[in-house]
Design a protein around this motif. Structure first.
Motif: not given
Length: 266
Positions: A169-174
Motif C-alpha cells: 500500500i505504501a508503494a501505491e501512495i508514495a
C-alpha cells in the motif's frame, strides 16, 4: 410508474466502493429506500477500454431503470461518471443522475501549499474530464495525477477483512507526496470511492500528514438537493434496502459485508 414515496434511490458502483457514499446518503436521506448495485461482473473498471465500458454501463442501466423505476440515481464511481454520465442523462432524461468527479475544486480552495495530488484509477487519470477540472479550478496549483492499478482491489479486500501488506500500500501512495520549493503536498483527493475504506491505513503509512479528501458527504448532499419532499408521512425501514450484484453470485464475505451495512442481497 410508482409514486415518488415508493421509488428507490439507486446507488451504482463498479464494486463495493460506493458503500462509502451510500453510508452518507442514508444518514442525510432517511426517508427513502435504496438499491445498491455493484457491477462486480465488470470489476475493475480501470482495466476496460472506454467504448466497451460505455456500452456496458448504458446496457445495464436499461435494465435497472425498467426494473426499479428509481426516483434518482447516484453513481459513486469516478470512472463511470467521467465516462458515461452525460450519455446516461441523454438516454434517461426523466431520471436525475448524480455523478462523482474528482474533488479538485474544493482541494484547490483548501490547500495551503498549492501542492495537490489526485489519487485515482488509471481511467480517471487519463480522462479529459479530469484535465478540464484542473484547468477550470486549479490553474494556480501544482496538481499531480496518480493512477493506481491496484488500490481498488486492495480496498475491496480490506473491507472484506483480508490482510494487506503495508509495504504494498505504501508503494501505491508514495507518488502522491511531492516536495517542491520548500513546500509539501497537503491534500490528496481520493478520486475513487473505494479508497476511503483505506483512509486510516493511508494516514498511518503517509510520510507526512495530509488532508485525504473524501467526497462522499458532498455527493449525498447533492442527491438530497434534487429530491422532492416525501409525502409518505413515515420513513421506510432500511431493512428494505437491497444490494444487487451483476454477477448474480457474490461470495460469502461480500454477502456478510452487505448484511453489516443493513442490505439484503437479492
Amino acid at each position: 410508474m410508482n409514486d415518488a414515496a415508493d421509488r428507490p434511490i439507486i446507488a451504482f458502483d463498479s464494486g463495493i466502493g460506493g458503500l462509502t457514499v451510500l453510508r452518507e446518503a442514508r444518514v442525510l436521506i432517511p426517508d427513502r429506500r435504496f438499491v445498491y448495485i455493484a457491477d462486480d461482473a465488470g470489476f475493475p473498471y480501470g482495466d476496460w477500454d472506454e467504448e466497451p465500458l460505455r456500452a456496458r454501463i448504458l446496457g445495464l442501466f436499461e435494465g435497472f431503470i425498467a426494473t426499479y423505476d428509481p426516483e434518482i440515481v447516484i453513481i459513486p464511481c469516478n470512472t463511470a461518471s467521467t465516462l458515461v454520465l452525460d450519455d446516461l442523462r441523454r438516454a434517461f432524461p426523466a431520471v436525475p443522475f448524480v455523478g462523482t468527479v474528482p474533488a479538485i475544486k474544493p482541494a484547490a480552495e483548501r490547500t495551503s501549499s498549492g501542492l495537490i495530488t489526485v489519487l485515482a484509477t488509471p481511467g480517471t487519470v487519463k480522462r479529459a474530464y479530469t484535465r478540464d477540472l484542473i484547468q477550470s479550478f486549479a490553474t494556480k496549483c501544482h496538481v499531480r495525477l496518480v493512477g493506481s492499478q491496484n488500490l481498488a482491489r486492495m480496498a475491496e479486500a480490506h473491507i472484506r477483512g483480508d490482510h494487506l501488506d503495508d509495504a504494498a500500500i505504501a508503494a501505491e501512495i508514495a507518488p502522491c507526496f511531492v516536495e517542491m520549493d520548500g513546500k509539501r503536498t497537503d491534500i490528496v483527493v481520493l478520486a475513487c470511492t473505494h479508497y476511503p475504506f483505506l483512509a486510516n491505513v493511508f494516514r498511518r503509512l503517509a510520510p507526512w500528514p495530509v488532508d485525504w479528501l473524501d467526497p462522499a458527504e458532498a455527493i449525498a448532499r447533492r442527491a438530497l438537493s434534487l429530491l422532492k419532499p416525501n409525502g409518505a408521512g413515515s420513513e421506510p425501514e432500511h431493512g428494505d434496502d437491497i444490494a444487487v450484484f451483476t454477477s448474480g453470485n457474490p461470495d460469502f464475505s461480500t454477502r456478510r459485508l452487505m448484511q453489516g451495512f443493513g442490505l439484503a442481497t437479492v
